[in-house]
Write a protein that holds these residues in place. Structure first.
Motif, PDB file in Angstrom:
ATOM      1  N   LEU A  40     -39.823  35.395  -6.623  1.00  0.00           N
ATOM      2  CA  LEU A  40     -39.932  34.009  -7.095  1.00  0.00           C
ATOM      3  C   LEU A  40     -38.648  33.537  -7.744  1.00  0.00           C
ATOM      4  CD1 LEU A  40     -43.545  33.959  -8.650  1.00  0.00           C
ATOM      5  CD2 LEU A  40     -42.777  32.817  -6.555  1.00  0.00           C
ATOM      6  N   PHE A  75     -47.243  25.794  -7.604  1.00  0.00           N
ATOM      7  CA  PHE A  75     -47.207  27.037  -6.823  1.00  0.00           C
ATOM      8  C   PHE A  75     -48.427  27.168  -5.903  1.00  0.00           C
ATOM      9  CE2 PHE A  75     -44.346  30.104  -9.490  1.00  0.00           C
ATOM     10  CZ  PHE A  75     -43.265  29.250  -9.289  1.00  0.00           C
ATOM     11  N   MET A 118     -48.010  32.463  -4.433  1.00  0.00           N
ATOM     12  CA  MET A 118     -46.974  32.435  -5.472  1.00  0.00           C
ATOM     13  C   MET A 118     -47.594  32.663  -6.849  1.00  0.00           C
ATOM     14  SD  MET A 118     -44.916  29.174  -3.991  1.00  0.00           S
ATOM     15  CE  MET A 118     -43.524  29.022  -5.107  1.00  0.00           C
TER      16      MET A 118
END
Ligand code: ADP
Ligand code: ADP
Length: 225
Positions: free
Chosen positions: A125, A136, A140
């Motif tokens: 990330l 996100f 994620m």
């Protein structure tokens, strides 16, 4: 070599449900799969290991530290990714992870910055570090969840149904991240997905109705299912 020893653990809720019914497990470095259907007692066991509830009886030792009584252990050596981990405010990934690092006791700002950037890099990330976490995707978010579990360099992390709701590609990506991390520390992976345990874990236990039915290596156990 790190060892987590759970011995004769019991937890009955006030409604009479025996969620953990005399569980004994020994876990060493690598990934350990806790496999069982909904209601089997997985979350109850996870919550007890991370100190969110006390067992009625039994012991949990990590390299001889008493996990149930030793709050320093919980603070320093253990990370947790709960099921549906979900605090995603409008702040950047870097800021949120930094804030969580402060709560975890990483107070030196240089050390914190280095650790936060290294962890964001580890979970892929880094390039998204300035984006707001509320934008996100599911995958994620779960990778961010792993980064927060790894704050403070714990020796063990507990991960509860981490791929629920992820699409196959994100699930694969998440699982390879877990495999990589599992080379260095203990990961307990709680899941109802036989395939994930088979692909990822070196040891496993099957839990149902608060009881461990069988434990061993996935290759030996899963062919009997
Ligand atoms: P304890 O026996 O550990 O004191 P309680 O029975 O008081 O636990 O419940 C603790 C919390 O869990 C309460 O907020 C309760 O509403 C909630 N709870 C009760 N039953 C369930 C259940 N079947 N699954 C999940 N949470 C529950
Ligand atoms: P799993 O994570 O495998 O789905 P849980 O540990 O959440 O299993 O639940 C085990 C059993 O304990 C279930 O019967 C559930 O309804 C019950 N249970 C879970 N939490 C509580 C609680 N706080 N109070 C009462 N019963 C609970």
């Amino acid at each position: 070599m790190n060892t987590l020893k759970i011995h004769n653990l019991k937890k009955t809720y006030s409604n009479g449900v025996k969620a953990i019914d005399n569980v004994s497990i020994e876990i060493q470095n690598g990934m350990f799969g806790l496999l069982g259907p909904n209601g089997a007692g997985k979350s109850s066991l996870m919550k007890t290991i991370v100190g969110l509830q006390k067992p009625d009886d039994g012991s949990i030792l990590f390299n001889d530290a008493d996990v149930i009584e030793d709050s320093e252990f919980l603070k320093k050596q253990l990370g947790f990714l709960p099921q549906y981990f979900g605090v995603y405010p409008k702040v950047s990934a870097f800021d949120l992870l930094s804030h969580l690092a402060i709560l975890k006791g990483v107070l030196n700002s240089n050390e914190r910055k280095n650790q936060v950037l290294a962890l964001l890099d580890k979970v892929n990330l880094y390039e998204h570090r300035k984006k707001n976490v509320h934008t996100f995707s599911g995958g994620m978010r779960q990778r961010f969840g792993i980064a927060q579990a790894l704050l403070g360099n714990p020796k063990i992390i507990i991960v509860d149904e981490p791929t629920a709701g992820l699409d196959p590609e994100e699930r694969n990506r998440f699982n390879s991240l877990l495999s990589e991390i599992g080379e260095d520390i203990i990961i307990i992976l709680s899941t109802h997905l036989v395939e994930d345990v088979h692909n990822l874990c070196s040891k496993m236990a099957i839990i149902n109705k608060g009881n461990i039915l069988i434990q061993g290596s996935p290759t030996d156990l899963i062919k009997e299912l």
